[in-house]
Design a protein around this motif. Structure first.
Motif, short mmCIF file in Angstrom:
data_model
loop_
_atom_site.label_atom_id
_atom_site.label_comp_id
_atom_site.label_asym_id
_atom_site.label_seq_id
_atom_site.Cartn_x
_atom_site.Cartn_y
_atom_site.Cartn_z
N TYR A 124 0.86 -1.18 0.00
CA TYR A 124 0.00 0.00 0.00
C TYR A 124 0.90 1.23 0.00
O TYR A 124 1.82 1.34 0.82
N TYR A 125 0.62 2.16 -0.91
CA TYR A 125 1.41 3.38 -1.00
C TYR A 125 0.50 4.58 -0.75
O TYR A 125 -0.53 4.75 -1.41
N LEU A 126 0.89 5.40 0.21
CA LEU A 126 0.10 6.55 0.61
C LEU A 126 0.77 7.84 0.15
O LEU A 126 1.94 8.08 0.45
N THR A 127 0.02 8.66 -0.58
CA THR A 127 0.46 10.01 -0.91
C THR A 127 -0.35 10.99 -0.07
O THR A 127 -1.58 11.01 -0.15
N HIS A 128 0.33 11.75 0.77
CA HIS A 128 -0.35 12.76 1.57
C HIS A 128 0.29 14.11 1.28
O HIS A 128 1.31 14.22 0.59
N PHE A 129 -0.32 15.16 1.82
CA PHE A 129 0.08 16.52 1.45
C PHE A 129 0.37 17.32 2.72
O PHE A 129 -0.29 17.15 3.75
N HIS A 130 1.36 18.19 2.62
CA HIS A 130 1.74 18.97 3.79
C HIS A 130 2.43 20.25 3.32
O HIS A 130 2.67 20.44 2.13
N VAL A 150 -0.65 8.08 10.91
CA VAL A 150 -1.69 9.03 11.28
C VAL A 150 -1.48 10.36 10.58
O VAL A 150 -0.38 10.93 10.64
N LEU A 151 -2.52 10.84 9.91
CA LEU A 151 -2.57 12.21 9.40
C LEU A 151 -3.56 12.96 10.28
O LEU A 151 -4.71 12.54 10.40
N ASP A 152 -3.12 14.04 10.90
CA ASP A 152 -4.05 14.74 11.78
C ASP A 152 -3.66 16.20 11.95
O ASP A 152 -2.60 16.64 11.49
N THR A 153 -4.53 16.93 12.58
CA THR A 153 -4.26 18.31 12.96
C THR A 153 -4.96 18.59 14.28
O THR A 153 -6.01 18.02 14.57
N LYS A 154 -4.35 19.47 15.06
CA LYS A 154 -4.92 19.89 16.34
C LYS A 154 -5.00 21.41 16.41
O LYS A 154 -5.00 21.99 17.49
N LEU A 155 -5.07 22.04 15.24
CA LEU A 155 -5.03 23.50 15.18
C LEU A 155 -6.41 24.14 15.19
O LEU A 155 -6.53 25.36 15.08
N GLY A 156 -7.46 23.33 15.27
CA GLY A 156 -8.80 23.90 15.33
C GLY A 156 -9.23 24.51 14.01
O GLY A 156 -9.31 23.85 12.99
N THR A 157 -9.50 25.82 14.01
CA THR A 157 -10.00 26.48 12.81
C THR A 157 -8.95 26.64 11.73
O THR A 157 -9.27 27.00 10.60
N ARG A 158 -7.69 26.39 12.03
CA ARG A 158 -6.62 26.49 11.03
C ARG A 158 -6.17 25.09 10.61
O ARG A 158 -4.99 24.83 10.40
N ALA A 159 -7.12 24.18 10.47
CA ALA A 159 -6.81 22.77 10.29
C ALA A 159 -5.96 22.49 9.05
O ALA A 159 -5.15 21.57 9.03
N ASP A 160 -6.14 23.26 7.98
CA ASP A 160 -5.45 22.99 6.72
C ASP A 160 -4.05 23.60 6.65
O ASP A 160 -3.38 23.47 5.63
N LEU A 161 -3.60 24.27 7.69
CA LEU A 161 -2.37 25.03 7.60
C LEU A 161 -1.16 24.16 7.26
O LEU A 161 -0.38 24.49 6.37
N PHE A 162 -0.98 23.04 7.95
CA PHE A 162 0.19 22.19 7.73
C PHE A 162 -0.14 20.84 7.12
O PHE A 162 0.73 20.19 6.54
N GLN A 163 -1.38 20.38 7.27
CA GLN A 163 -1.72 19.01 6.87
C GLN A 163 -3.16 18.96 6.35
O GLN A 163 -4.10 18.75 7.12
N PRO A 164 -3.39 19.16 5.05
CA PRO A 164 -4.74 19.07 4.51
C PRO A 164 -5.32 17.67 4.69
O PRO A 164 -4.58 16.68 4.63
N PRO A 165 -6.63 17.54 4.89
CA PRO A 165 -7.25 16.23 5.14
C PRO A 165 -7.54 15.47 3.85
O PRO A 165 -8.65 14.98 3.63
N SER A 166 -6.54 15.35 2.99
CA SER A 166 -6.70 14.67 1.71
C SER A 166 -5.56 13.68 1.51
O SER A 166 -4.46 13.87 2.03
N PHE A 167 -5.81 12.65 0.72
CA PHE A 167 -4.78 11.63 0.50
C PHE A 167 -5.08 10.87 -0.79
O PHE A 167 -6.20 10.92 -1.33
N VAL A 168 -4.08 10.17 -1.28
CA VAL A 168 -4.22 9.25 -2.41
C VAL A 168 -3.62 7.92 -1.98
O VAL A 168 -2.48 7.88 -1.50
N LEU A 169 -4.36 6.85 -2.16
CA LEU A 169 -3.91 5.52 -1.77
C LEU A 169 -3.76 4.66 -3.02
O LEU A 169 -4.72 4.47 -3.78
N SER A 170 -2.56 4.17 -3.25
CA SER A 170 -2.27 3.33 -4.41
C SER A 170 -2.00 1.91 -3.96
O SER A 170 -1.23 1.68 -3.02
#
Length: 219
Positions: A124-130, A150-170
């Protein structure tokens, strides 16, 4: 869904590895999709299949909705899974409804939106974004190994700042393989603007479990 005996023969002696929505406690040994403490301080939850329903929402655009009802055999605790399918676009949208009848107070410690299971694949190959400001979608591909990524964020309203909640699984091969014109690829994103958590766990049978939803941290 395979019977408990069939799962035991396959090496899953808990009968829960391929659960549609994995509860905490009881026989479960893997990452749960839902974790609850009942009013009597019992931390275990068991979700049994009750029924399912399939509806067509739009015949012209070929949109369907599958609903699966689960219930604890002891406590008045119910979970309903929804799978909305857009056949033309090859897209599946999943969300979850949690219901507890009665006046007792229960504590929800984790409640995921999706719990997916990918079986019979060795790699399984995971492409994530940061990234930082203006570079939030910098891609990075890794091969998933035993354990939990684990892909996650604990920034509250700035959730996309360092780690968007998107991925591609190959499956089977990386995205940047020499033959890029074919292969099995799943793209996913979590429609949630606050703290989120997406977990990728390879179980002892080398199957992949994907759990996504609200981050239990400060939620």
């Amino acid at each position: 869904m395979p019977s408990f005996n069939a799962k035991q023969l396959n090496g899953d002696y808990t009968g829960l590895f391929s659960s549609d929505y994995t509860p905490s406690g009881t026989r479960n040994l893997l990452e749960p999709a839902i974790q609850v403490t009942h009013a009597d301080v019992n931390p275990s939850l068991e979700l049994k299949y009750v029924s399912h329903q399939q509806d067509t929402l739009d015949y012209s655009h070929r949109i369907g909705l599958t609903t699966i009802h689960l219930k604890d055999p002891v406590y008045p605790f119910e979970v309903t899974l929804y799978y909305k399918t857009y056949y033309k676009e090859n897209v599946i949208e999943q969300w979850t409804s949690i219901k507890r009848t009665g006046s007792d107070v229960v504590r929800l410690q984790k409640y995921s939106s999706a719990n997916l299971y990918f079986s019979s694949t060795n790699k399984y190959y995971l492409t994530h974004f940061h990234g930082n400001w203006a570079r939030e979608m910098s891609p990075e591909e890794i091969q998933l190994t035993a354990g939990i990524k684990v892909l996650d964020t604990k920034l509250g309203t700035r959730a996309d700042l360092f780690q968007p909640p998107s991925f591609v699984l190959s499956l089977h091969q990386p995205l940047n393989h020499v033959d890029e014109d074919y292969g099995e690829v799943f793209a996913g994103t979590l429609a949630w603007s606050g703290n989120y958590q997406i977990q990728f766990e390879i179980d002892p049978l080398r199957n992949l479990r994907l759990i996504a939803g609200i981050n239990p941290y400060a939620s």
